[in-house]
Design a protein around this motif. Structure first.
Motif, PDB file in Angstrom:
ATOM      1  N   GLY A 150      -6.828   1.116  -6.955  1.00 21.88           N
ATOM      2  CA  GLY A 150      -6.029   0.076  -7.575  1.00 21.88           C
ATOM      3  C   GLY A 150      -5.047   0.667  -8.571  1.00 21.88           C
TER       4      GLY A 150
ATOM      5  N   VAL B 117      -9.142   3.940  -1.182  1.00 23.89           N
ATOM      6  CA  VAL B 117      -8.130   3.022  -1.734  1.00 23.89           C
ATOM      7  C   VAL B 117      -8.309   2.899  -3.239  1.00 23.89           C
ATOM      8  CG1 VAL B 117      -7.294   0.660  -1.772  1.00 23.89           C
ATOM      9  CG2 VAL B 117      -7.917   1.710   0.387  1.00 23.89           C
TER      10      VAL B 117
ATOM     11  N   ARG C 139      -1.787  -1.135  -4.085  1.00 24.61           N
ATOM     12  CA  ARG C 139      -2.883  -0.210  -3.866  1.00 24.61           C
ATOM     13  C   ARG C 139      -2.295   1.138  -3.456  1.00 24.61           C
ATOM     14  NH1 ARG C 139      -4.690  -3.807  -6.064  1.00 24.61           N
ATOM     15  NH2 ARG C 139      -6.521  -5.117  -5.618  1.00 24.61           N
TER      16      ARG C 139
ATOM     17  N   LEU D 181       0.860  -1.182   0.000  1.00 23.38           N
ATOM     18  CA  LEU D 181       0.000   0.000   0.000  1.00 23.38           C
ATOM     19  C   LEU D 181       0.896   1.231   0.000  1.00 23.38           C
ATOM     20  CD1 LEU D 181      -2.867   1.238   0.245  1.00 23.38           C
ATOM     21  CD2 LEU D 181      -2.518   1.239   2.736  1.00 23.38           C
TER      22      LEU D 181
END
Length: 256
Positions: free
Chosen positions: A76, A74, A83, A35
């Motif tokens: 993609g 969040v 992410r 992330l």
């Protein structure tokens, strides 16, 4: 689990955001759930990952105020294991003072990063330059920190300031560890660049400076302009290979 990595620098223009983006992308490319979090109100991560569309959309600021939840911000990317959380509207409004105050006062950042870590993500956090309230707050909840340092004369003047700031953060948050300094924008053909790299290595403990150096390449600039990490766009470029080596090393240290 040591899964929250902060990327900090004393000044801008040293390859901080580029390092955060490419380390995150390289980790994801190795199959690590990653992330990438943009805590810099300038919001440059969106350009480097190709998410700079006409509508900025919600981001970290909206989450910290409680206006949005994690699932709402969040995003993609082209990589299945990567992410991204963008800075959000603050990148266009320019109200950095209010944003800094929000980050400093909110408890939600620590909660967000802890949730991501508990879900198995390795979190890479891009921060604004300097040692202001946003960086202080990120370091208070991070597990590890790396410092990109450009191979230029000014770098020698800023290193001690940044290390002092990190030492202070460690004294307040003992779980934080400095993984090391990453020499960036290195030019093998430049005598000055080589002298600075040698000087930094002589002045600092051996284990404090990564052996991997990130060279300055045109492909890195072109990849950022194209909205892609150089490790994806031009994987055989020397900078891409160096970021891959750095990510492999960090992954080995942080992923258990």
């Amino acid at each position: 689990m040591t899964r929250i990595l902060a990327v900090v620098s004393q000044k801008g223009g040293v390859g901080k955001t580029t390092t955060a983006i490419n380390v995150a992308a390289a980790l994801a490319g190795r199959g690590v759930k990653t992330l990438l979090v943009d805590m810099d109100p300038q919001g440059s991560v969106r350009f480097g990952v190709g998410l700079q569309g006409p509508a900025v959309g919600p981001g970290i600021g909206d989450y910290l105020t409680g206006a949005k939840e994690l699932k709402d911000i969040v995003r993609g990317t082209a990589l299945p294991f990567l992410r991204v959380l963008l800075a959000g509207a603050v990148a266009d409004t320019g109200d950095h003072a209010a944003y800094q105050s929000l980050v400093a006062s909110s408890t939600r950042l620590g909660e967000l990063l802890a949730r991501a870590r508990d879900r198995g993500y390795l979190v890479v956090v891009d921060t604004p330059p300097g040692l202001g309230p946003v960086v202080h707050r990120v370091l208070a909840v991070a597990d590890r920190v790396i410092v990109p340092l450009q191979c230029e004369p000014l770098a020698l003047q800023t290193t001690s300031q940044m290390l002092k700031g990190i030492r202070t953060a460690v004294s307040e948050h003992p779980a934080l560890k400095l993984e090391g300094i990453v020499l960036t924008m290195f030019e093998e053909q430049s005598a000055l660049s080589r002298r600075i790299a040698d000087y930094v290595r002589r002045q600092l403990p051996k284990d404090l400076v990564f052996d991997v150096m990130i060279p300055r390449t045109a492909a890195t600039v072109e990849a950022f302009a194209a909205g892609q990490p150089v490790v994806l766009r031009t994987p055989d470029d020397p900078a891409a290979r160096a970021y891959g080596e750095l990510a492999a090393l960090l992954g080995k240290r942080m992923v258990r």
